[in-house]
Write a protein that holds these residues in place. Structure first.
Motif, PDB file in Angstrom:
ATOM      1  N   ASP A 155      73.358   8.382  -4.123  1.00 25.10           N
ATOM      2  CA  ASP A 155      71.939   8.769  -4.960  1.00 25.10           C
ATOM      3  C   ASP A 155      71.736   8.031  -6.229  1.00 25.10           C
ATOM      4  N   PHE A 156      70.754   7.163  -6.285  1.00 28.01           N
ATOM      5  CA  PHE A 156      70.561   6.364  -7.462  1.00 28.01           C
ATOM      6  C   PHE A 156      71.698   5.681  -8.124  1.00 28.01           C
ATOM      7  N   GLY A 157      72.539   5.082  -7.200  1.00 31.36           N
ATOM      8  CA  GLY A 157      73.568   4.461  -7.373  1.00 31.36           C
ATOM      9  C   GLY A 157      74.587   4.979  -8.567  1.00 31.36           C
ATOM     10  N   GLY A 158      74.534   6.326  -8.470  1.00 33.01           N
ATOM     11  CA  GLY A 158      75.635   7.231  -9.468  1.00 33.01           C
ATOM     12  C   GLY A 158      75.045   7.440 -10.691  1.00 33.01           C
ATOM     13  N   MET A 159      73.782   6.813 -11.040  1.00 33.05           N
ATOM     14  CA  MET A 159      73.215   7.279 -12.219  1.00 33.05           C
ATOM     15  C   MET A 159      72.275   8.747 -12.181  1.00 33.05           C
ATOM     16  N   PRO A 160      72.328   9.625 -13.242  1.00 29.84           N
ATOM     17  CA  PRO A 160      71.728  10.859 -13.067  1.00 29.84           C
ATOM     18  C   PRO A 160      70.224  10.512 -13.029  1.00 29.84           C
ATOM     19  N   SER A 161      69.604  11.583 -12.450  1.00 30.35           N
ATOM     20  CA  SER A 161      68.057  11.261 -12.114  1.00 30.35           C
ATOM     21  C   SER A 161      67.323  11.883 -13.823  1.00 30.35           C
ATOM     22  N   TRP A 162      68.048  12.571 -14.117  1.00 28.44           N
ATOM     23  CA  TRP A 162      67.269  13.052 -15.715  1.00 28.44           C
ATOM     24  C   TRP A 162      67.042  11.903 -16.520  1.00 28.44           C
ATOM     25  N   MET A 338      73.744  14.025  -1.930  1.00 25.17           N
ATOM     26  CA  MET A 338      74.015  12.673  -2.517  1.00 25.17           C
ATOM     27  C   MET A 338      73.990  11.314  -1.818  1.00 25.17           C
ATOM     28  N   ALA A 339      73.570  11.491  -0.662  1.00 24.31           N
ATOM     29  CA  ALA A 339      73.406  10.237  -0.163  1.00 24.31           C
ATOM     30  C   ALA A 339      72.170   9.421  -0.735  1.00 24.31           C
ATOM     31  N   GLY A 340      72.386   7.970  -0.767  1.00 21.54           N
ATOM     32  CA  GLY A 340      71.381   7.270  -1.312  1.00 21.54           C
ATOM     33  C   GLY A 340      70.477   6.684  -0.194  1.00 21.54           C
ATOM     34  N   ALA A 341      69.804   5.524  -0.602  1.00 19.57           N
ATOM     35  CA  ALA A 341      68.806   5.077   0.279  1.00 19.57           C
ATOM     36  C   ALA A 341      68.640   3.479  -0.017  1.00 19.57           C
ATOM     37  N   ASN A 342      68.204   2.993   0.861  1.00 23.53           N
ATOM     38  CA  ASN A 342      67.659   1.331   0.611  1.00 23.53           C
ATOM     39  C   ASN A 342      66.031   1.354   0.805  1.00 23.53           C
ATOM     40  N   ASN A 513      69.878   3.283  -3.971  1.00 28.36           N
ATOM     41  CA  ASN A 513      71.016   3.022  -5.119  1.00 28.36           C
ATOM     42  C   ASN A 513      71.374   1.319  -4.937  1.00 28.36           C
ATOM     43  N   PHE A 514      70.607   0.819  -4.263  1.00 28.27           N
ATOM     44  CA  PHE A 514      70.894  -0.670  -4.645  1.00 28.27           C
ATOM     45  C   PHE A 514      69.530  -1.493  -4.582  1.00 28.27           C
ATOM     46  N   ILE A 515      69.422  -2.370  -5.116  1.00 30.11           N
ATOM     47  CA  ILE A 515      68.293  -3.485  -5.230  1.00 30.11           C
ATOM     48  C   ILE A 515      68.639  -4.715  -5.737  1.00 30.11           C
TER      49      ILE A 515
END
Length: 659
Positions: A155-162, A338-342, A513-515
């Motif tokens: 999720d978010f490439g490991g960066m915290p959402s806050w 914790m799963a991310g996305a594209n 998580n990636f762009i």
């Protein structure tokens, strides 16, 4: 005369005492209080370890790595501590050793370690120090990739959402708010691992600066900032970067860190190696990420590799003399949310399993790919050195097929939401990260509920784009569902009563998580706020004055509902989100198993307070992995949050069903 002499002596003593105090204060200011926690141990970064003068770390010349002046070839496997129960770390490491690997590579998950700004968690599965020490005891070196951005289908490439509570946030840049957050995190993280560097007798031989940065940006000053923090906090081992060939060219950092390349296809590898060769004749060749398989998205086919093609690619890398890190060697699981996305042409969320078709399965089993990898490493690396055999391969962890389990109890949507303590208010719906809930912080994961008491009405219209899936409820019953691809966000509600409860339940399916810079919207990482954002209309009129509820299934909430009095006898429900419960008694020692969610639609499973992750009838994944450490001898509690229509039983099996 004597009185004068006594006074002089007293003055000298006072001067000496003051000087001593000053020295002590100065020492503690710069070196830290040895009793005050991990940030200030007696082995602070400014203390010179006697080993450092005698030990030379990972160096290179003429395309050759050296470790403490001896020729060295990195044979590494990626495994992330935060995706594997800590009880199984040693088993997976022993299997790495038996495959001929000498190094373990791991990312660091910032979002798990600092879930709230300034509050850190390094316990249980997040005990990074224990993980690194265990690798050392098993004879494995370590490549540490602390981020702060890691990608990793996380999720978010490991960066915290806050971070996204700041509307001006620019992640992966030298934006001040981002720099300040990284500085705080690295200031806590790095002092915990500096004494585990190779030069100080530990396993860490290299540390990565950010991750695939050139594919995203050309702001090399940001890499300089990250490097400065690493050095400030005592990281003295070899620094590296990793990227595709284009990224290595777009953001060259060759004077400060050794470039390594990421790829799967052999031709991609040749291109990346050529970039490195042309830059410096001394640079050794290394694949930091040789992609052993690939990850899956919900609603898409399961990814697998042809074994012969995989073997050919591995053989080509080994024959080239390059060092290699198998990414992933053991993938593990995206537990919880914790799963991310594209998101390129459209949004695609990652599944719960991170099996990755890796040499070790999600449950740590030996595969044909593992045995072929082991065979190639033995033949091409060790036998030419006179080493004719590798350690014995450890046995797989045992698994069982428990008897099917019938649901016993249920909690209605109304009763479930009555226990939510994190509530907020806004004139119009806002993203979950932007609310100031009871904790004073926004919401990171799970579901956000936008609630409004309305009169009669017909047509409901939602704003903008749904992130990521919205279920519209009228008086707790489902009206329709929208997702991120929905073009027209309108539905006929038939709210004919004078008093109705409208709820729009939006699920965060995972932040991108990636762009890369070629994406239709290269700034998409800064737009990963989840939920709704804008005006809702009923029959063309704006609806204001909304309540928001954070349904994130955190530990406090789970503790509360587990002990709630509103549980009723189980009756299968349709068209209304519902929480179900069953208890399973295990006699003796628990074993690994897989939970098959056939007959259920979509939701999450929580076992003994541990969120296993999502299930979804669209697949490809059909089973959820339950490691034995999540179970216990005696009574086990299973909670199922089903969004649509329930099944009646839970089914267990020995083998996964991933599509």
């Amino acid at each position: 005369m004597r009185t004068t002499m006594l006074r002089e002596r007293q003055k000298k003593r006072l001067y000496l005492l003051a000087a001593a105090v000053a020295v002590i204060v100065w020492y503690y200011y710069f070196y830290g209080y040895p009793w005050s926690g991990p940030d200030a141990r007696s082995d602070n970064l400014n203390v010179i370890d006697p080993l450092e003068d005698d030990v030379e770390g990972l160096t290179f010349t003429k395309r050759q790595f050296f470790l403490n002046t001896k020729p060295f070839r990195i044979l590494s496997g990626a495994m992330h501590y935060f995706r594997v129960p800590s009880e199984y770390w040693q088993d997976r490491m022993m299997k790495m050793k038996a495959c001929g690997l000498n190094t373990l590579e791991t990312y660091v998950s910032w979002n798990l370690h600092e879930p709230v700004p300034g509050k850190f968690n390094f316990t249980g599965m997040l005990n990074l120090r224990k993980y690194l020490e265990l690798a050392h005891s098993e004879g494995l070196y370590v490549i540490l990739r602390p981020g702060p951005y890691i990608c990793s289908e996380w999720d978010f490439g490991g960066m915290p959402s806050w971070l996204l509570a700041d509307q001006k946030m620019k992640v992966r840049s030298n934006y001040q708010g981002y720099q300040e957050a990284i500085t705080r995190f690295f200031g806590y993280l790095l002092p915990q691992v500096t004494d585990l560097q190779f030069k100080r007798g530990g396993p860490i031989i290299a540390v990565q600066v950010e991750n695939e940065f050139g594919s995203f940006s050309t702001e090399v000053n940001h890499l300089m900032f990250i490097k400065g923090l690493l050095r400030l906090h005592g990281i003295k081992e070899l620094l590296v970067t990793s990227d595709g060939s284009e990224g290595l060219v777009r953001a060259p950092f060759y004077q400060d860190a050794l470039p390594t390349v990421n790829f799967k296809d052999t031709e991609q590898g040749r291109t990346g190696f050529e970039v490195i060769k042309q830059e410096n004749p001394d640079f050794p060749l290394m694949v930091m990420e040789f992609w052993t398989g690939w990850f899956d998205h919900w609603g898409q086919p399961h990814n697998t590799d042809d074994l012969s093609v995989y073997a050919e690619r591995v053989a080509t890398i080994l024959d080239s003399g390059a060092s290699i890190n198998f990414y992933m060697f053991h993938g593990g699981t995206n537990f919880g949310f914790m799963a991310g996305a594209n998101e390129f042409s459209h949004y695609k969320a990652d599944v719960t399993s991170y099996d990755y078709d890796a040499p070790l399965t999600e449950a740590g089993d030996i595969t044909e790919k593992y045995m072929k990898t082991r065979e190639l490493i033995l033949e091409k690396i060790y036998k030419p050195l006179g080493i004719l055999q590798l350690p014995v391969v450890p046995a797989n962890v045992p698994r069982v097929e428990y008897a099917k389990l019938r649901m016993a109890e249920m909690m209605t949507w109304k009763d479930l939401t009555s226990h939510i303590m994190k509530t907020g208010h806004s004139e119009r719906p806002m993203p979950m990260e932007m609310y100031k809930f009871d904790s004073g912080l926004g919401q990171s994961y799970g579901y956000i509920i936008y609630r409004k008491q309305i009169g009669s009405g017909n047509w409901l219209e939602l704003p903008g784009k749904v992130r990521d899936r919205a279920q519209v409820l009228l008086n707790t019953w489902s009206v329709t569902t929208f997702d991120s691809d929905s073009k027209k966000l309108e539905v006929q509600m038939h709210a004919s009563q004078p008093n109705n409860l409208l709820e729009i339940v939006v699920e965060n399916l995972g932040r991108v998580n990636f762009i890369n810079h070629k994406a239709p919207d290269p700034d998409i990482l800064n737009k990963q706020r989840k939920g709704l954002d804008g005006d809702v209309k009923i029959d063309g009129k704006f609806v204001t004055d909304w309540n928001a509820l954070a349904l994130d299934f955190d530990q406090e909430f789970l503790y509360k509902i587990s002990r709630a009095s509103e549980w009723k006898s189980f009756i299968p429900q349709k068209n209304s989100p519902t929480l179900y419960r069953a208890q399973m008694v295990i006699a003796g020692t628990p074993a690994d198993t897989f939970l098959n969610m056939k007959d259920w639609k979509k939701g999450i499973v929580i076992v003994n307070g541990m969120n296993l992750g999502r299930y979804w009838e669209i697949g490809p994944q059909r089973t959820l992995y339950i490691p034995a450490p999540f179970l216990k001898s005696g009574m086990n509690e299973f909670l199922i949050f089903e969004e649509h229509a329930s099944g009646e039983y839970l089914y267990f099996q020995k083998e996964p069903q991933l599509g």
